[in-house]
Design an enzyme around this catalytic site. Structure first.
Site, PDB file in Angstrom:
ATOM      1  N   GLU A 259       1.722   5.070  18.918  1.00 44.30           N
ATOM      2  CA  GLU A 259       1.969   3.637  18.798  1.00 44.30           C
ATOM      3  C   GLU A 259       3.325   3.257  19.351  1.00 44.30           C
ATOM      4  O   GLU A 259       3.490   2.204  19.942  1.00 44.30           O
ATOM      5  CB  GLU A 259       1.820   3.221  17.324  1.00 44.30           C
ATOM      6  CG  GLU A 259       1.895   1.737  17.065  1.00 44.30           C
ATOM      7  CD  GLU A 259       3.292   1.287  16.700  1.00 44.30           C
ATOM      8  OE1 GLU A 259       3.606   0.113  16.919  1.00 44.30           O
ATOM      9  OE2 GLU A 259       4.079   2.119  16.212  1.00 44.30           O
TER      10      GLU A 259
ATOM     11  N   LEU B  23      -3.179  -2.541   6.166  1.00 46.66           N
ATOM     12  CA  LEU B  23      -2.611  -1.938   4.962  1.00 46.66           C
ATOM     13  C   LEU B  23      -2.684  -0.417   5.010  1.00 46.66           C
ATOM     14  O   LEU B  23      -1.843   0.274   4.423  1.00 46.66           O
ATOM     15  CB  LEU B  23      -3.339  -2.454   3.721  1.00 46.66           C
ATOM     16  CG  LEU B  23      -2.803  -1.967   2.380  1.00 46.66           C
ATOM     17  CD1 LEU B  23      -1.337  -2.340   2.218  1.00 46.66           C
ATOM     18  CD2 LEU B  23      -3.623  -2.532   1.237  1.00 46.66           C
TER      19      LEU B  23
ATOM     20  N   GLN C 204       9.570  -2.957   4.436  1.00 45.10           N
ATOM     21  CA  GLN C 204       8.817  -1.726   4.680  1.00 45.10           C
ATOM     22  C   GLN C 204       9.742  -0.518   4.718  1.00 45.10           C
ATOM     23  O   GLN C 204       9.368   0.583   4.327  1.00 45.10           O
ATOM     24  CB  GLN C 204       8.030  -1.826   5.988  1.00 45.10           C
ATOM     25  CG  GLN C 204       6.749  -2.637   5.879  1.00 45.10           C
ATOM     26  CD  GLN C 204       5.925  -2.586   7.146  1.00 45.10           C
ATOM     27  OE1 GLN C 204       6.182  -1.792   8.054  1.00 45.10           O
ATOM     28  NE2 GLN C 204       4.925  -3.437   7.234  1.00 45.10           N
TER      29      GLN C 204
ATOM     30  N   ASP D 176      -1.998   1.965   7.260  1.00 43.07           N
ATOM     31  CA  ASP D 176      -0.827   2.729   7.705  1.00 43.07           C
ATOM     32  C   ASP D 176       0.382   2.465   6.810  1.00 43.07           C
ATOM     33  O   ASP D 176       1.225   3.334   6.621  1.00 43.07           O
ATOM     34  CB  ASP D 176      -0.489   2.407   9.166  1.00 43.07           C
ATOM     35  CG  ASP D 176      -0.036   0.977   9.374  1.00 43.07           C
ATOM     36  OD1 ASP D 176       1.187   0.750   9.393  1.00 43.07           O
ATOM     37  OD2 ASP D 176      -0.887   0.088   9.527  1.00 43.07           O
ATOM     38  N   GLN D 177       0.458   1.270   6.193  1.00 42.45           N
ATOM     39  CA  GLN D 177       1.597   0.952   5.339  1.00 42.45           C
ATOM     40  C   GLN D 177       1.603   1.767   4.053  1.00 42.45           C
ATOM     41  O   GLN D 177       2.661   2.088   3.511  1.00 42.45           O
ATOM     42  CB  GLN D 177       1.590  -0.538   4.988  1.00 42.45           C
ATOM     43  CG  GLN D 177       1.776  -1.456   6.175  1.00 42.45           C
ATOM     44  CD  GLN D 177       1.660  -2.923   5.780  1.00 42.45           C
ATOM     45  OE1 GLN D 177       2.192  -3.345   4.758  1.00 42.45           O
ATOM     46  NE2 GLN D 177       0.960  -3.709   6.585  1.00 42.45           N
TER      47      GLN D 177
ATOM     48  N   HIS E  76      -1.467   2.992  14.658  1.00 42.68           N
ATOM     49  CA  HIS E  76      -0.396   2.875  13.664  1.00 42.68           C
ATOM     50  C   HIS E  76      -0.562   3.933  12.580  1.00 42.68           C
ATOM     51  O   HIS E  76       0.401   4.589  12.173  1.00 42.68           O
ATOM     52  CB  HIS E  76      -0.407   1.483  13.025  1.00 42.68           C
ATOM     53  CG  HIS E  76       0.343   0.452  13.803  1.00 42.68           C
ATOM     54  ND1 HIS E  76      -0.235  -0.263  14.816  1.00 42.68           N
ATOM     55  CD2 HIS E  76       1.625   0.012  13.719  1.00 42.68           C
ATOM     56  CE1 HIS E  76       0.651  -1.106  15.325  1.00 42.68           C
ATOM     57  NE2 HIS E  76       1.793  -0.953  14.690  1.00 42.68           N
TER      58      HIS E  76
END
Length: 358
Positions: free
Chosen positions: A10, A287, A101, A289-290, A312
């Site tokens: 990415e 959400l 984040q 990848d977070q 991601h």
């Protein structure tokens, strides 16, 4: 020192955010190079990346080398995570949610609650989650792992001027595993449409909601609508759609821009939500990848179903496994985190900081 190539897959700012956050949690120094190599305008550190790095260094008594706007590589030497109030000033429309984040993960490992105050920056800007998505999608799932966070918005901020005022309080959790395989029963849709007060006469928020209804109204599902206008430094508008299930939430969001019909802003968000709904996964593609770094901090095996394995997500997995004592496994749309101790690998004693070795 952990070496991270920021151009991997990415190749965006998420590589830097995840690497610096995990560096702070594990205590492992990190060298990130080719920062945002795959981004236009030459990549390198942007304002929100630099603000996140400076704040995380303050949070863990760390040291950063080569911190200038546009820098393509940094060296981060973390110290011990402490509890303190962080005051972050962003003079541009840098994304507040992207800074969060970076900070939320290490703040969970402070001995006492951490209060983060933002002066300036944007709550809702391009290429980042809106503040409503952060509050109503990301945080409810994080709470299932044990994390508790409060968000108080005193003033919204849009691109290009920012000017937001936000306070976030992050409480130390008792970490637990996350197992989201089935959504459970559908509960309701929450549709949030907002805009600057200067756009009230044009009924921008109502028109966004009309676009949402054009797509979702045909489903005849219980829907809670919220329409609001806010004092801001510059005009802006946004919509966030949240679907609440028995076991999870999924969501989409969208932003207005000059020349784009407000109805289309709402319609696009609703069409994207329909795609997520059809996947039957517990986490939407944004959400997924977070939340992955938090799975690697859980004390045992965690599993989540996701609507799509994006670049991601693949990038975050690659970064996380360079710090973590375990590995991810992917089978169709199921992502599993397997601690090394459960795979009969030899490993160092567990850290008091959770599932990562220091």
């Amino acid at each position: 020192m952990v070496e991270i190539d920021g151009s991997y897959l990415e190749g965006g700012g998420a590589v830097l955010r995840t690497a610096s956050a995990l560096s702070a949690v594990t205590g492992k120094p990190v060298h990130v190079f080719n920062i945002r190599q795959n981004r236009p305008k030459g990549g390198g550190l942007g304002v929100q990346h630099l603000k996140g790095l400076e704040a995380i260094a303050e949070l863990c008594n760390g040291r950063i080398e080569n911190t200038e706007i546009g820098s393509k590589e940094i060296w981060f030497y973390p110290g011990e995570i402490i509890s303190k109030d962080l005051n972050i000033k962003i003079e541009t429309a840098g994304s507040i949610t992207l800074v969060l984040q970076t900070l939320t993960l290490p703040a969970l490992f402070a001995p006492e609650p951490v209060k983060i105050t933002f002066e300036g920056g944007a709550t809702d800007t391009f290429f980042s989650p809106t503040i409503d998505y952060f509050r109503y999608v990301f945080l409810p799932v994080l709470e299932k792992i044990g994390g508790k966070t409060e968000v108080n918005i005193f003033k919204k901020g849009y691109y290009p001027e920012g000017g937001a005022k936000v306070e976030v309080i992050i409480y130390p959790p008792k970490l637990k595993n996350l197992n989201l395989i089935k959504r459970g029963k559908f509960k309701k849709i929450v549709a949030i449409s907002g805009a600057s007060e200067s756009l009230k006469d044009k009924k921008v928020a109502e028109r966004q909601m009309a676009g949402v209804r054009e797509v979702l109204g045909k489903l005849n599902l219980p829907t809670e609508e919220k329409i609001g206008y806010y004092p801001t430094q510059c005009p802006g508008n946004q919509v966030c759609l949240v679907v609440e299930f028995e076991n999870t939430v999924i969501g989409t969001d969208n932003l207005g821009k000059l020349g784009k019909r407000a109805e289309d802003v709402g319609k696009e968000a609703a069409l994207e939500l329909l795609k997520e709904q059809k996947s039957e996964a517990c986490l939407d593609k944004h959400l997924a990848d977070q939340i992955l770094p938090y799975l690697a901090l859980s004390p045992g095996k965690s599993q989540v179903t996701v609507s799509e394995i994006t670049n991601h997500s693949k990038t975050n997995i690659w970064v996380i496994e360079k710090f973590a004592e375990g590995e991810f496994e992917i089978e169709n749309n199921l992502i599993s985190w397997i601690p090394r101790s459960m795979k009969n690998f030899s490993s160092s004693p567990s850290s008091a900081r959770g599932g990562l070795g220091r």
